[in-house]
Design an enzyme around this catalytic site. Structure first.
Site, PDB file in Angstrom:
ATOM      1  N   GLY A 204       0.800  -1.227   0.000  1.00 36.51           N
ATOM      2  CA  GLY A 204       0.000   0.000   0.000  1.00 36.51           C
ATOM      3  C   GLY A 204       0.826   1.267   0.000  1.00 36.51           C
TER       4      GLY A 204
ATOM      5  N   GLY B  61       2.511   3.700   1.551  1.00 30.02           N
ATOM      6  CA  GLY B  61       3.053   3.904   2.884  1.00 30.02           C
ATOM      7  C   GLY B  61       3.581   5.301   3.138  1.00 30.02           C
TER       8      GLY B  61
ATOM      9  N   LYS C  97       4.162  12.387  -2.645  1.00 22.63           N
ATOM     10  CA  LYS C  97       5.037  11.305  -2.194  1.00 22.63           C
ATOM     11  C   LYS C  97       6.027  11.851  -1.180  1.00 22.63           C
ATOM     12  CE  LYS C  97       8.366   7.828  -3.790  1.00 22.63           C
ATOM     13  NZ  LYS C  97       9.046   7.228  -4.965  1.00 22.63           N
TER      14      LYS C  97
ATOM     15  N   ASP D   8       8.739   5.658   8.006  1.00 26.30           N
ATOM     16  CA  ASP D   8       8.420   6.935   8.644  1.00 26.30           C
ATOM     17  C   ASP D   8       7.529   7.812   7.769  1.00 26.30           C
ATOM     18  OD1 ASP D   8      10.153   7.796   6.666  1.00 26.30           O
ATOM     19  OD2 ASP D   8      11.782   8.327   8.040  1.00 26.30           O
ATOM     20  N   GLY D   9       7.165   7.314   6.580  1.00 22.94           N
ATOM     21  CA  GLY D   9       6.274   8.071   5.712  1.00 22.94           C
ATOM     22  C   GLY D   9       6.947   9.204   4.948  1.00 22.94           C
TER      23      GLY D   9
ATOM     24  N   ARG E 237       3.312  14.334  -7.779  1.00 26.82           N
ATOM     25  CA  ARG E 237       3.366  13.607  -9.040  1.00 26.82           C
ATOM     26  C   ARG E 237       1.948  13.333  -9.543  1.00 26.82           C
ATOM     27  NH1 ARG E 237       5.885   7.730  -7.200  1.00 26.82           N
ATOM     28  NH2 ARG E 237       4.129   7.037  -5.929  1.00 26.82           N
TER      29      ARG E 237
ATOM     30  N   ASP F 147       4.003  -4.662  -7.394  1.00 26.38           N
ATOM     31  CA  ASP F 147       3.390  -3.454  -6.824  1.00 26.38           C
ATOM     32  C   ASP F 147       3.942  -2.181  -7.462  1.00 26.38           C
ATOM     33  OD1 ASP F 147       5.636  -4.557  -5.086  1.00 26.38           O
ATOM     34  OD2 ASP F 147       5.587  -2.489  -4.391  1.00 26.38           O
TER      35      ASP F 147
END
Length: 526
Positions: free
Chosen positions: A174, A176, A197, A209-210, A267, A344
């Protein structure tokens, strides 16, 4: 599916104009023609109209208008997605296993420190998002592209998907560290999905940590825009911002963690759905949802497939197989190695997405691997066509629960045709790179012979083809390679180079009414 695809090969750049990428302080006041189209998707309400000519028969009004000069009337919408595709009922943002949905609502996490705009793509802003470049200088724009401000109509979403990573099922993955801000419909009637992103944690962050760092974000921004200008289907990059927030990364996976600066890329793509979007639903037996998502994707992005057609999933699969073969052939023609060809990271629209440890091959080497963590060299550049077939096989496995026995047989036959599709496109691209016209017996051998010489001499791939376009046939006939054609000069040191030149010149003579200048023009287009 055990069939393997033998290696032919591969260019780093072509003679095409790169898109204009701008820093702060540059303004543009372009006047464009636009069509204001109805729909649920967000749009820009374009002001300063100088004319308005109605075309009732066509169902739209055509206007002369300036690009939007602010974000005041510029909107996004998530309704087209949320109306059809289920959203996770849990609204809290914490890492968890998610079931029976396509998206989770997740808001970006703003940076704590000062945020600065590093770069924008003028082409994306003006041609896709209907925004004047001057908008990028506003606080509203910086807040939007850094995740600090959500525009009207936007409900940020994180997408749930799974995937095979390095050949092994990895379970739930997913978005993240990405947030889908919504869909924008531009003046051409095109729908574009905007995604941040590096914008913070989501339910799919796992142990991450994203965040994204400036180093990798610059690479994604530049490469996606360069790939577009090379004529390769790709996601696009609108902007790049950087903060002073500390993000810690082990860049070389050697245990040496260093402090870097957090960054976010805005993006855009027609869709961010990937093979893993379907795999996770099939894996967990969510077949009704699998059917719902497939029908949505077909309706939105595959207009040649009728969603009421019983064989629609087979038709859909046929298109994805064909376009994936063409995409990978294009990668090879410019020497591009994606680096992480997991399911993915493979788009269902067959565009290049998720720029990570990619690389452009310099010295010709079929074993070139840009990803330092790929110890087994699974995703080396010479294996990308085989990996494409592996990924398409996993897509077929995800579709199989929805297919009857006859449809399964048809789909398997379609997949078996993938190598021919790939080779056909590969051969056409490399014939163009060599300036060859028409079909002649021995063209495959001529291409393979040159690539063999390049591999043995470690010649620069891009410059070999560039210099072949620039050298004259008379210089080749005399085997007189001027010093400025250094890549060709390297190859000329191989004992078999004269034999290849002889075959090449003989083949060029079959180009009727051709000249060095015409040949050069064709070759520099590829």
């Amino acid at each position: 599916m055990t069939q393997r695809i033998g290696l032919l090969f591969c260019c780093r750049t072509r003679g095409l104009r790169c898109p204009p990428l701008f820093l702060l302080g540059v303004t543009c006041h372009a006047v464009v023609r636009c069509s204001l189209l109805p729909g649920l998707e967000g749009s820009a309400r374009l002001w300063h109209l100088s004319s308005n000519v109605s075309h009732h028969e066509l169902g739209f009004c055509e206007t002369e208008a300036k690009l939007a000069l602010s974000l005041d009337f510029w909107t996004l919408s998530s309704e087209n997605l949320k109306a059809v595709l289920p959203v996770d009922p849990v609204k809290e943002n914490y890492v968890r296993k998610v079931k029976n949905c396509i998206f989770s609502i997740a808001f970006p996490t703003p940076f704590k420190s000062r945020v600065r705009l590093v770069a924008v793509s003028k082409e994306v802003l003006e041609d896709i998002l209907d925004l004047d470049l001057s908008v990028s200088e506003t606080d509203d724009f910086i807040q939007l592209v850094s995740g600090e401000k959500i525009v009207f109509g936007s409900i940020p979403l994180a997408h749930r998907y799974g995937g095979h990573q390095f050949g092994i099922w990895a379970g739930q993955l997913g978005d993240g560290r990405a947030h889908l801000l919504g869909i924008y419909m531009n003046r051409q009637g095109e729908k574009w999905e905007l995604q941040l992103k590096g914008s913070g944690k989501t339910p799919y962050s796992r142990n991450g940590d994203g965040r994204a760092v400036l180093r990798s974000s610059v690479r994604e921004f530049l490469c996606s825009e360069a790939m577009h200008s090379l004529g390769i289907p790709t996601s696009r990059a609108a902007s790049l911002v950087v903060s002073d927030d500390e993000v810690w990364r082990d860049q070389f996976y050697n245990g040496n963690i260093v402090k870097e600066r957090g960054a976010i890329v805005l993006r855009v793509a027609k869709s961010w759905f990937r093979i893993g979007s379907l795999e996770i639903l099939a894996h967990y037996g969510e077949l009704d949802l699998l059917r719902t998502l497939l029908d949505f994707i077909i309706r939105e992005h595959f207009p040649s497939v009728k969603v009421t057609e019983p064989n629609r999933y087979v038709d859909f699969f046929s298109i994805v197989v064909s376009k994936t073969a063409q995409l990978i052939a294009l990668w090879m023609s410019v020497g591009f190695a994606h680096g992480v060809c997991n399911t993915d990271n493979f788009s269902l629209l067959s565009i290049t997405i998720d720029y990570g440890p990619f690389g452009f091959m310099e010295a010709y080497n079929p074993d070139f691997v840009p990803n330092t963590s790929d110890d087994e060299r699974r995703y080396k550049i010479g294996n990308q066509a085989n990996v494409g077939m592996f990924n398409l096989n996993k897509l077929l496995q995800a579709l199989n629960p929805l297919l009857d026995p006859r449809q399964k047989q048809l789909a398997a036959q379609i997949l078996e045709g993938y190598p021919v599709l790939y080779y056909t496109r590969f051969r056409d691209l490399f014939k163009a790179k060599l300036g060859l016209l028409g079909e002649r017996k021995g063209d495959d051998d001529l291409i393979a012979f040159l690539l063999h010489l390049m591999e043995k001499t470690e010649a620069d791939f891009t410059m070999t083809f560039r210099q072949l376009s620039e050298i004259t046939q008379s210089q080749l006939e005399e085997l007189n390679i001027p010093q400025q054609f250094w890549a060709l000069k390297m190859i000329s040191e191989h004992k078999l180079f004269p034999a290849w030149v002889s075959q090449y010149l003989l083949r060029l003579k079959s180009n009727m009414n051709d000249s060095d200048s015409e040949r050069r023009k064709r070759m520099t287009s590829y």
